[in-house]
Design a protein around this motif. Structure first.
Motif, PDB file in Angstrom:
ATOM      1  N   VAL A 156       0.858  -1.180   0.000  1.00 54.45           N
ATOM      2  CA  VAL A 156       0.000   0.000   0.000  1.00 54.45           C
ATOM      3  C   VAL A 156       0.895   1.230   0.000  1.00 54.45           C
ATOM      4  N   TYR A 157       0.549   2.199  -0.841  1.00 55.05           N
ATOM      5  CA  TYR A 157       1.364   3.410  -0.907  1.00 55.05           C
ATOM      6  C   TYR A 157       0.608   4.606  -0.357  1.00 55.05           C
ATOM      7  N   SER A 158       1.348   5.550   0.152  1.00 60.69           N
ATOM      8  CA  SER A 158       0.735   6.817   0.540  1.00 60.69           C
ATOM      9  C   SER A 158       0.461   7.634  -0.711  1.00 60.69           C
ATOM     10  N   GLY A 159      -0.763   8.087  -0.860  1.00 60.95           N
ATOM     11  CA  GLY A 159      -1.130   8.918  -1.998  1.00 60.95           C
ATOM     12  C   GLY A 159      -1.166  10.397  -1.668  1.00 60.95           C
ATOM     13  N   MET A 160      -0.471  10.816  -0.606  1.00 61.89           N
ATOM     14  CA  MET A 160      -0.614  12.181  -0.094  1.00 61.89           C
ATOM     15  C   MET A 160       0.632  13.049  -0.250  1.00 61.89           C
ATOM     16  N   ILE A 161       1.542  12.718  -1.158  1.00 65.27           N
ATOM     17  CA  ILE A 161       2.748  13.522  -1.317  1.00 65.27           C
ATOM     18  C   ILE A 161       2.536  14.472  -2.495  1.00 65.27           C
ATOM     19  N   TYR A 162       2.030  15.657  -2.202  1.00 62.99           N
ATOM     20  CA  TYR A 162       1.657  16.658  -3.210  1.00 62.99           C
ATOM     21  C   TYR A 162       2.691  17.786  -3.255  1.00 62.99           C
ATOM     22  N   PHE A 163       2.316  18.912  -3.851  1.00 58.79           N
ATOM     23  CA  PHE A 163       3.248  20.035  -4.015  1.00 58.79           C
ATOM     24  C   PHE A 163       3.250  20.929  -2.777  1.00 58.79           C
ATOM     25  N   ASP A 164       3.435  20.341  -1.611  1.00 60.70           N
ATOM     26  CA  ASP A 164       3.354  21.128  -0.385  1.00 60.70           C
ATOM     27  C   ASP A 164       4.547  22.052  -0.195  1.00 60.70           C
ATOM     28  N   PRO A 337      -7.226  -0.048  -8.411  1.00 63.21           N
ATOM     29  CA  PRO A 337      -8.292   0.942  -8.543  1.00 63.21           C
ATOM     30  C   PRO A 337      -8.009   2.224  -7.767  1.00 63.21           C
ATOM     31  N   HIS A 338      -8.273   3.335  -8.424  1.00 65.02           N
ATOM     32  CA  HIS A 338      -8.048   4.655  -7.846  1.00 65.02           C
ATOM     33  C   HIS A 338      -8.929   4.840  -6.617  1.00 65.02           C
ATOM     34  N   THR A 339      -8.335   5.356  -5.536  1.00 53.55           N
ATOM     35  CA  THR A 339      -9.108   5.557  -4.311  1.00 53.55           C
ATOM     36  C   THR A 339      -9.026   6.981  -3.782  1.00 53.55           C
ATOM     37  N   TRP A 340      -8.278   7.847  -4.477  1.00 51.74           N
ATOM     38  CA  TRP A 340      -8.004   9.152  -3.884  1.00 51.74           C
ATOM     39  C   TRP A 340      -9.278   9.862  -3.465  1.00 51.74           C
ATOM     40  N   GLY A 341      -9.189  10.528  -2.331  1.00 55.72           N
ATOM     41  CA  GLY A 341     -10.284  11.326  -1.814  1.00 55.72           C
ATOM     42  C   GLY A 341     -10.724  10.864  -0.444  1.00 55.72           C
ATOM     43  N   THR A 342     -11.021   9.573  -0.299  1.00 57.59           N
ATOM     44  CA  THR A 342     -11.523   9.117   0.995  1.00 57.59           C
ATOM     45  C   THR A 342     -10.875   7.802   1.414  1.00 57.59           C
ATOM     46  N   ALA A 343     -10.668   7.676   2.703  1.00 55.37           N
ATOM     47  CA  ALA A 343     -10.128   6.436   3.253  1.00 55.37           C
ATOM     48  C   ALA A 343     -11.116   5.289   3.085  1.00 55.37           C
ATOM     49  N   LEU A 344     -12.397   5.587   2.926  1.00 55.37           N
ATOM     50  CA  LEU A 344     -13.381   4.531   2.678  1.00 55.37           C
ATOM     51  C   LEU A 344     -13.057   3.793   1.388  1.00 55.37           C
ATOM     52  N   PRO A 360      -0.331  -5.031  -7.839  1.00 54.70           N
ATOM     53  CA  PRO A 360       1.032  -4.813  -7.340  1.00 54.70           C
ATOM     54  C   PRO A 360       1.077  -3.955  -6.087  1.00 54.70           C
ATOM     55  N   THR A 361       0.088  -3.091  -5.917  1.00 54.48           N
ATOM     56  CA  THR A 361      -0.021  -2.216  -4.759  1.00 54.48           C
ATOM     57  C   THR A 361      -1.385  -1.558  -4.820  1.00 54.48           C
ATOM     58  N   ILE A 362      -1.811  -0.945  -3.712  1.00 48.52           N
ATOM     59  CA  ILE A 362      -3.045  -0.164  -3.721  1.00 48.52           C
ATOM     60  C   ILE A 362      -2.783   1.191  -3.080  1.00 48.52           C
ATOM     61  N   GLU A 363      -3.658   2.122  -3.390  1.00 46.50           N
ATOM     62  CA  GLU A 363      -3.509   3.499  -2.908  1.00 46.50           C
ATOM     63  C   GLU A 363      -4.071   3.648  -1.502  1.00 46.50           C
ATOM     64  N   GLY A 364      -3.246   4.158  -0.603  1.00 51.28           N
ATOM     65  CA  GLY A 364      -3.704   4.444   0.738  1.00 51.28           C
ATOM     66  C   GLY A 364      -4.084   5.901   0.885  1.00 51.28           C
ATOM     67  N   VAL A 365      -5.269   6.144   1.410  1.00 53.07           N
ATOM     68  CA  VAL A 365      -5.714   7.501   1.745  1.00 53.07           C
ATOM     69  C   VAL A 365      -5.910   7.514   3.257  1.00 53.07           C
ATOM     70  N   THR A 366      -5.055   8.225   3.949  1.00 52.10           N
ATOM     71  CA  THR A 366      -5.046   8.183   5.407  1.00 52.10           C
ATOM     72  C   THR A 366      -6.106   9.119   5.974  1.00 52.10           C
ATOM     73  N   THR A 367      -6.745   8.672   7.056  1.00 48.10           N
ATOM     74  CA  THR A 367      -7.701   9.527   7.750  1.00 48.10           C
ATOM     75  C   THR A 367      -7.306   9.609   9.217  1.00 48.10           C
ATOM     76  N   GLN A 368      -7.686  10.696   9.846  1.00 52.49           N
ATOM     77  CA  GLN A 368      -7.421  10.884  11.269  1.00 52.49           C
ATOM     78  C   GLN A 368      -8.581  11.656  11.860  1.00 52.49           C
ATOM     79  N   GLY A 369      -9.191  11.078  12.892  1.00 56.01           N
ATOM     80  CA  GLY A 369     -10.385  11.691  13.449  1.00 56.01           C
ATOM     81  C   GLY A 369     -11.603  11.249  12.654  1.00 56.01           C
TER      82      GLY A 369
END
Length: 400
Positions: A156-164, A337-344, A360-369
C-alpha cells in the motif's frame, strides 16, 4: 434518523449460525440463500467526516486539495429483518425517496449476486452499500464473499505527497515540508510513496518546475532509501518532458509511472521504449484514472505497453471492476483501482483486491479523526489488511 429495532452487532450475532451455511459451495447463490429472506425496507442518506491528517496541496492540474471530506454522502440500506449495510454512494442518486422506489420490497438476492455484483446498472449508485449489506447478511467479509479463502494481501502506498513545497503562496515551505510529510507517512506505516510531479505544467515556469520535480524525488530517495517511489504526473507532461524528468532521477528506482500524459498509443509506446532502453524495464506503467479512453487502454495492454489499470473503485464501479477482472488477469494486466479522496475507498479497494489478487499495490488515503470506525481495516507491515468482519467491516456510531 431512522431507528432500527435490531442494531448491526445484534443482527450479526443472531445470524451467525444460519450464515455459517453460506460457506457451502453455491449456497449463497441459491434460492434459499439468506439474501432471499431479506427485503429492502428503507434507504437513508447521511454525511460522514473522514478528514485527512494534514492539508494536502496542489498537483499538476488542481489547486490546494484541503483537509479531506467532512460531509461525505453515504447511503444506508435497511432490511425488514434488521440488517443494515452502508457505504459511499456514487453518481446521481436523487433523493432517498427516489432511490427507495427502485429497491423497496426487493429481496437483496434480486439486487446483488455475491458471485458477480449488482444485477442492474440502475443500482450503480448503491453498488458499495449493497456489497456491504450482502456481506453482513451472509456473515462474511466482502473479500471472502467474492470467493477467497483468505485475503490476498498487497503493498500500500501513501497517496498524499503533493506540491506542499509551494505553499503557503506568500512564503513557500520548500522541499523540507515534503520530506516532513513523507516522515509522517513513514511513521504511520507506509513503505511506498506516490510523489506528485508536474509543477511546470501550471504552477512554475516549465524549466524550473521540472527541476523542482527532480530535486524533490531525489531528496525523498536520499532521505528514505528503503521506500519504493511511485510518480504521478496527472497528465501534466509530454513524452519529452517526462524523459527529461527521468534523466534527472537516473539513480532513483521507480516502482511505477502513473498518468504522465493523457493516454495515446504513440506516446506510451515511445515512453515504454525509452524505459526499456534505459534500465527501467521493470517500472510499472499505470493509467486509466482520469477520463479513461477505454479503446486506447485496451490497445495499450495487448503488448503490455500499459500493465496496470487504475479506474476509480467507485466512479467506475465495484461491480464493473469485478466483471473485467477475469480478462485482465488472463492478460497479465495488474490492477490498482483509484481511491483518492476518501479512506473509505481505500478499504473498498483492499477488499476487492483481497478477493481477486492481481494488484502490485493499492492506494492508501489516510484519515485521522472523523466519525467512521475502520475496525480491523489497517496497515500492517506495509500491507493493507482488509477486515475479517462482515461486509467491509466499517461502522458508523449509530449502526453499532
Amino acid at each position: 434518523m431512522i431507528q432500527r429495532i435490531m442494531n448491526r452487532r445484534t443482527f450479526l450475532s443472531h445470524t451467525a449460525v444460519a450464515a455459517a451455511a453460506t460457506a457451502l459451495p453455491g449456497f449463497a447463490h441459491a434460492a434459499d440463500s439468506p439474501l432471499s429472506a431479506h427485503r429492502v425496507e428503507s434507504v437513508e442518506f447521511r454525511t460522514v467526516s473522514v478528514p485527512w491528517p494534514r492539508q494536502v496541496g496542489r498537483n499538476s492540474r488542481g489547486g490546494i486539495h484541503g483537509n479531506g471530506p467532512t460531509k461525505l454522502r453515504v447511503g444506508v440500506l435497511h432490511t425488514d429483518k434488521g440488517a443494515t449495510g452502508w457505504g459511499q454512494t456514487q453518481g446521481k442518486t436523487g433523493s432517498s425517496a427516489q432511490l427507495l422506489e427502485l429497491v423497496k420490497g426487493r429481496t437483496v438476492a434480486e439486487l446483488i449476486d455475491p458471485a458477480t455484483g449488482i444485477r442492474s446498472e440502475k443500482h450503480h449508485a448503491i453498488d458499495i452499500p449493497l456489497h456491504d449489506l450482502a456481506g453482513v447478511i451472509l456473515n462474511q467479509p466482502v473479500w471472502a464473499m467474492m470467493g477467497a479463502e483468505k485475503p490476498h494481501l498487497t503493498k500500500v502506498y501513501s497517496g498524499m505527497i503533493y506540491f506542499d513545497d509551494l505553499d503557503p503562496a506568500d512564503k513557500p515551505a520548500g522541499i523540507d515540508k515534503v520530506l516532513e510529510n513523507c516522515r509522517w507517512d513513514y511513521d504511520y506505516g507506509y513503505r511506498q510513496f506516490k510523489v506528485k510531479i508536474g509543477r511546470g505544467n501550471k504552477w512554475m515556469p516549465a524549466k524550473a518546475g521540472l527541476e523542482r520535480d527532480i530535486d524533490v524525488v531525489n531528496a525523498i530517495h536520499k532521505a528514505f532509501p528503503d521506500v519504493e517511489i511511485l510518480v504521478d504526473g496527472n497528465n501534466g507532461f509530454t513524452v519529452d518532458t517526462m524523459i527529461g524528468f527521468l534523466k534527472g532521477i537516473a539513480d532513483v528506482p521507480l516502482f511505477w509511472i502513473e498518468e504522465p500524459f493523457h493516454e495515446t498509443v504513440a506516446d506510451w509506446t515511445r515512453l515504454k521504449d525509452y524505459l526499456v532502453a534505459n534500465g527501467r524495464k521493470e517500472t510499472l506503467r499505470a493509467d486509466g484514472e482520469a477520463q479513461p479512453d477505454f479503446p486506447v487502454l485496451e490497445e495499450l495492454q495487448k503488448d503490455h505497453t500499459l500493465n496496470v489499470r487504475l479506474e476509480d473503485i467507485c466512479g467506475h464501479g465495484f461491480t464493473k471492476w469485478r466483471r473485467q477482472m477475469p480478462q485482465l488477469t488472463r492478460q497479465g494486466i495488474g490492477v490498482s483501482p483509484h481511491t483518492w479522496g476518501t479512506a473509505l475507498k481505500a478499504v473498498y479497494t483492499a477488499h476487492f483486491v483481497g478477493g481477486y489478487g492481481n494488484a502490485p499495490t493499492i492506494e492508501g488515503v489516510t484519515t485521522q479523526g472523523g466519525d467512521v470506525d475502520f475496525g480491523e481495516n489497517r496497515i500492517i507491515n506495509a500491507q493493507f489488511h482488509p477486515s475479517n468482519q462482515p461486509g467491509f467491516g466499517l461502522s458508523l456510531p449509530t449502526l453499532q
